[in-house]
Design an enzyme around this catalytic site. Structure first.
Site, PDB file in Angstrom:
ATOM      1  N   CYS A   9      93.588 -24.259  50.704  1.00 15.57           N
ATOM      2  CA  CYS A   9      95.007 -24.201  51.048  1.00 15.57           C
ATOM      3  C   CYS A   9      95.619 -23.039  50.282  1.00 15.57           C
ATOM      4  O   CYS A   9      94.913 -22.268  49.640  1.00 15.57           O
ATOM      5  CB  CYS A   9      95.726 -25.524  50.821  1.00 15.57           C
ATOM      6  SG  CYS A   9      95.848 -26.064  49.128  1.00 15.57           S
ATOM      7  N   CYS A  81      96.241 -25.733  55.640  1.00 11.79           N
ATOM      8  CA  CYS A  81      97.531 -25.140  55.990  1.00 11.79           C
ATOM      9  C   CYS A  81      97.269 -23.851  56.760  1.00 11.79           C
ATOM     10  O   CYS A  81      96.190 -23.263  56.660  1.00 11.79           O
ATOM     11  CB  CYS A  81      98.373 -24.878  54.747  1.00 11.79           C
ATOM     12  SG  CYS A  81      97.712 -23.604  53.653  1.00 11.79           S
ATOM     13  N   CYS A  88      92.130 -16.700  55.048  1.00  8.30           N
ATOM     14  CA  CYS A  88      90.764 -16.990  54.608  1.00  8.30           C
ATOM     15  C   CYS A  88      89.858 -15.804  54.926  1.00  8.30           C
ATOM     16  O   CYS A  88      89.910 -15.267  56.032  1.00  8.30           O
ATOM     17  CB  CYS A  88      90.247 -18.246  55.313  1.00  8.30           C
ATOM     18  SG  CYS A  88      88.601 -18.739  54.796  1.00  8.30           S
TER      19      CYS A  88
END
Length: 136
Positions: A9, A81, A88
């Site tokens: 997250c 999220c 990422c």
């Protein structure tokens, strides 16, 4: 077959920390489980509190940034999220990704008691989703 699981997250302060705590308790012992964030915000004491209510101690967990090696070697990466999903790093095709778009309880408005209600709701949703991973 052992699995390597990574929860991600934004700040690795609430959602991913709770997910790591549940996964270590509820998933098979041969799974390797960690959490991280695209940033480091520190462990939120309210996450520690609501997990302790269910007998899961995450107080010793540390907020940390994504480890690219661990990410690349993971079997499953779960973002909690949209920010983590969007930011990422790229993973190899062998890494399965799931996205659980959960609200950030740290952003909940209201009194401290009202904020804890949101923390508990998010916690309970994470627990339900973790339990479904036993079929993975």
């Amino acid at each position: 077959m052992p699995k390597q699981l990574y929860f991600l997250c934004t700040g690795n302060a609430c959602r991913s920390q709770m997910a790591e705590g549940f996964a270590k308790k509820l998933l098979p012992a041969d799974w390797t489980i960690q959490s991280a964030g695209v940033e480091v915000h520190g462990l939120d004491p309210r996450a520690v509190q609501v997990m302790a209510e269910l007998g899961i101690d995450i107080a010793s967990q540390q907020s940390k940034k994504i480890d690219p090696v661990y990410l690349r070697e993971s079997d499953l990466v779960i973002t909690l999220c949209g920010d983590a999903r969007d930011r990422c790093p790229v993973t190899p095709p062998s890494v399965q990704k799931l996205h659980w778009p959960l609200p950030d309880p740290a952003q909940a408005p209201g009194t401290p008691a009202e904020q804890l209600v949101v923390f508990r709701q998010v916690r309970d949703e994470i627990k339900t989703r973790i339990q479904s991973l036993n079929d993975y």
